[in-house]
Design a protein around this motif. Structure first.
Motif, PDB file in Angstrom:
ATOM      1  N   ASN A  67      40.185  63.104  31.705  1.00  0.00           N
ATOM      2  CA  ASN A  67      39.386  62.220  32.548  1.00  0.00           C
ATOM      3  C   ASN A  67      39.542  60.788  32.056  1.00  0.00           C
ATOM      4  N   ALA A  68      40.303  59.958  32.824  1.00  0.00           N
ATOM      5  CA  ALA A  68      40.614  58.622  32.337  1.00  0.00           C
ATOM      6  C   ALA A  68      39.447  57.668  32.505  1.00  0.00           C
ATOM      7  N   GLY A  69      38.548  57.903  33.462  1.00  0.00           N
ATOM      8  CA  GLY A  69      37.446  56.974  33.690  1.00  0.00           C
ATOM      9  C   GLY A  69      37.919  55.798  34.511  1.00  0.00           C
ATOM     10  N   VAL A  70      37.821  54.604  33.951  1.00  0.00           N
ATOM     11  CA  VAL A  70      38.240  53.378  34.621  1.00  0.00           C
ATOM     12  C   VAL A  70      39.503  52.860  33.937  1.00  0.00           C
ATOM     13  N   THR A  71      40.553  52.686  34.715  1.00  0.00           N
ATOM     14  CA  THR A  71      41.840  52.237  34.190  1.00  0.00           C
ATOM     15  C   THR A  71      42.224  50.912  34.807  1.00  0.00           C
ATOM     16  N   GLN A  72      42.569  49.951  33.960  1.00  0.00           N
ATOM     17  CA  GLN A  72      42.976  48.634  34.437  1.00  0.00           C
ATOM     18  C   GLN A  72      44.449  48.405  34.113  1.00  0.00           C
ATOM     19  N   THR A  73      45.168  47.851  35.069  1.00  0.00           N
ATOM     20  CA  THR A  73      46.555  47.446  34.826  1.00  0.00           C
ATOM     21  C   THR A  73      46.794  46.072  35.433  1.00  0.00           C
ATOM     22  N   PRO A  74      47.566  45.193  34.760  1.00  0.00           N
ATOM     23  CA  PRO A  74      48.105  45.399  33.417  1.00  0.00           C
ATOM     24  C   PRO A  74      47.056  45.133  32.343  1.00  0.00           C
ATOM     25  N   LYS A  75      47.410  45.309  31.088  1.00  0.00           N
ATOM     26  CA  LYS A  75      46.515  44.998  29.981  1.00  0.00           C
ATOM     27  C   LYS A  75      46.647  43.537  29.558  1.00  0.00           C
ATOM     28  N   PHE A  76      47.833  42.992  29.697  1.00  0.00           N
ATOM     29  CA  PHE A  76      48.077  41.596  29.345  1.00  0.00           C
ATOM     30  C   PHE A  76      48.996  40.972  30.389  1.00  0.00           C
ATOM     31  N   ARG A  77      48.812  39.672  30.603  1.00  0.00           N
ATOM     32  CA  ARG A  77      49.724  38.987  31.509  1.00  0.00           C
ATOM     33  C   ARG A  77      49.645  37.490  31.247  1.00  0.00           C
ATOM     34  N   GLY A  89      36.359  49.433  32.182  1.00  0.00           N
ATOM     35  CA  GLY A  89      37.736  49.595  31.758  1.00  0.00           C
ATOM     36  C   GLY A  89      37.981  48.856  30.446  1.00  0.00           C
ATOM     37  N   ASP A  90      39.217  48.888  29.979  1.00  0.00           N
ATOM     38  CA  ASP A  90      39.565  48.269  28.697  1.00  0.00           C
ATOM     39  C   ASP A  90      39.752  46.764  28.785  1.00  0.00           C
ATOM     40  N   GLY A  91      39.860  46.257  29.983  1.00  0.00           N
ATOM     41  CA  GLY A  91      40.042  44.824  30.135  1.00  0.00           C
ATOM     42  C   GLY A  91      41.486  44.415  30.338  1.00  0.00           C
ATOM     43  N   THR A  92      41.664  43.276  30.988  1.00  0.00           N
ATOM     44  CA  THR A  92      42.985  42.658  31.179  1.00  0.00           C
ATOM     45  C   THR A  92      42.895  41.237  30.646  1.00  0.00           C
ATOM     46  N   ARG A  93      43.751  40.935  29.689  1.00  0.00           N
ATOM     47  CA  ARG A  93      43.770  39.580  29.124  1.00  0.00           C
ATOM     48  C   ARG A  93      44.788  38.758  29.894  1.00  0.00           C
ATOM     49  N   LEU A  94      44.303  37.741  30.577  1.00  0.00           N
ATOM     50  CA  LEU A  94      45.156  36.919  31.443  1.00  0.00           C
ATOM     51  C   LEU A  94      45.191  35.490  30.931  1.00  0.00           C
ATOM     52  N   SER A  95      46.390  34.971  30.740  1.00  0.00           N
ATOM     53  CA  SER A  95      46.568  33.583  30.304  1.00  0.00           C
ATOM     54  C   SER A  95      47.339  32.833  31.370  1.00  0.00           C
ATOM     55  N   ILE A  96      46.811  31.686  31.751  1.00  0.00           N
ATOM     56  CA  ILE A  96      47.460  30.832  32.746  1.00  0.00           C
ATOM     57  C   ILE A  96      47.923  29.556  32.053  1.00  0.00           C
ATOM     58  N   LEU A  97      49.225  29.333  32.085  1.00  0.00           N
ATOM     59  CA  LEU A  97      49.783  28.163  31.392  1.00  0.00           C
ATOM     60  C   LEU A  97      49.944  26.970  32.337  1.00  0.00           C
ATOM     61  N   PHE A 110      37.292  42.326  33.275  1.00  0.00           N
ATOM     62  CA  PHE A 110      36.829  43.710  33.150  1.00  0.00           C
ATOM     63  C   PHE A 110      36.472  44.266  34.518  1.00  0.00           C
ATOM     64  N   CYS A 111      36.904  45.489  34.737  1.00  0.00           N
ATOM     65  CA  CYS A 111      36.499  46.238  35.913  1.00  0.00           C
ATOM     66  C   CYS A 111      35.469  47.266  35.485  1.00  0.00           C
ATOM     67  N   ALA A 112      34.553  47.582  36.387  1.00  0.00           N
ATOM     68  CA  ALA A 112      33.549  48.600  36.103  1.00  0.00           C
ATOM     69  C   ALA A 112      33.257  49.364  37.383  1.00  0.00           C
ATOM     70  N   SER A 113      32.706  50.556  37.217  1.00  0.00           N
ATOM     71  CA  SER A 113      32.307  51.345  38.385  1.00  0.00           C
ATOM     72  C   SER A 113      30.994  52.047  38.074  1.00  0.00           C
ATOM     73  N   SER A 114      30.312  52.450  39.133  1.00  0.00           N
ATOM     74  CA  SER A 114      29.059  53.190  38.950  1.00  0.00           C
ATOM     75  C   SER A 114      28.776  54.003  40.204  1.00  0.00           C
ATOM     76  N   VAL A 115      27.908  54.991  40.054  1.00  0.00           N
ATOM     77  CA  VAL A 115      27.386  55.678  41.218  1.00  0.00           C
ATOM     78  C   VAL A 115      26.398  54.713  41.874  1.00  0.00           C
ATOM     79  N   ARG A 116      25.813  55.142  42.984  1.00  0.00           N
ATOM     80  CA  ARG A 116      24.760  54.317  43.589  1.00  0.00           C
ATOM     81  C   ARG A 116      23.710  54.017  42.522  1.00  0.00           C
ATOM     82  N   PRO A 117      23.264  52.758  42.438  1.00  0.00           N
ATOM     83  CA  PRO A 117      22.343  52.377  41.354  1.00  0.00           C
ATOM     84  C   PRO A 117      20.931  52.899  41.554  1.00  0.00           C
ATOM     85  N   VAL A 118      20.803  54.196  41.684  1.00  0.00           N
ATOM     86  CA  VAL A 118      19.485  54.821  41.707  1.00  0.00           C
ATOM     87  C   VAL A 118      19.103  55.106  40.263  1.00  0.00           C
TER      88      VAL A 118
END
Lengths: 114, 111
Positions: free
Chosen positions: A1-11, A106-114, A90-98
């Motif tokens: 069960n991967a849960g929440v997966t983010q791609t890419p990890k770095f860019r 997720g693990d996060g994506t590190r993004l750098s803009i030059l 970071f991406c996240a997910s949830s059921v209905r917030p009851v």
């Protein structure tokens, strides 16, 4: 069960380039979220979705677009990247917030803009 | 407007000492409050939520509406507690699905 997966990890992008960050969840969650995390700022909500085909703006939506064509996927797009968008996403997910069920991140994506 | 304040960016305690991570909030309705934790090289995960009134890994947090606080406490810190801790708030006025996070406190437990 991967849960929440983010791609890419770095860019690394150049100013003006475009890209899409992908978030996938395998928990059949209805709600999905995109946050950005900057030093000294905590996590701030960019956009979120309460179900397939729906999206809504969060706290800091400018410069980003999102799509939720499939329930399990939530895409975050940068049409014309700017240095101010350098961040950890970071991406996240949830059921209905009851009873305020937790968000799963997720693990996060590190993004750098030059 | 809603706001979550974690006044300490860094907190160091010795192993076995009590630890308290402070969280204060500003919200005009009835808030739902959470503590999230991020261990080194792991993803952000829920530690506990006030509505459950639970103790997780020895940590507890009590919602004090009078002081608008939700401080996280543990009587005896362990080395494995070293991590980044975030306090978060949600509520009907924020959109029940939206979380507002504090800036986080990095806890270091010294052996």
């Amino acid at each position: 069960n991967a849960g929440v997966t983010q791609t890419p990890k770095f860019r690394v992008l150049k100013t003006g380039q475009s890209m899409t960050l992908l978030c996938a969840q395998d928990m059949n969650h209805e709600y999905m979220y995109w946050y950005r995390q900057d030093p000294g700022m905590g996590l701030r909500l960019i956009h979120y979705s309460v179900g397939e085909g729906t999206t809504a703006k969060g706290e800091v939506p400018d410069g980003y677009n999102v799509s939720r064509l499939k329930k399990q996927n939530f895409l975050l797009g940068l049409e014309s990247a700017a240095p101010s968008q350098t961040s950890v996403y970071f991406c996240a997910s949830s059921v209905r917030p009851v009873d305020n069920q937790p968000q799963h991140f997720g693990d996060g994506t590190r993004l750098s803009i030059l | 407007a809603q706001r979550v304040t974690q006044p300490e960016k860094l907190l160091s305690v010795f192993k076995g000492a009590p630890v308290e991570l402070k969280c204060n909030y500003s919200y005009s309705g009835s808030p739902e409050l959470f503590w999230y934790v991020q261990y080194s090289r792991q993803r952000l995960q829920l530690l506990l939520r006030h509505i459950s009134r639970e103790s997780i890994k020895g940590f507890t947090a009590d919602l004090n509406k009078g002081e608008t606080s939700f401080h996280l406490k543990k009587p005896f810190a362990q080395e494995e507690d070293s991590a980044m801790y975030y306090c978060a708030l949600s509520g009907r006025k924020t959109g029940a699905n939206n979380l507002f996070f504090g800036t986080g406190t990095r806890l270091t437990v010294i052996p």
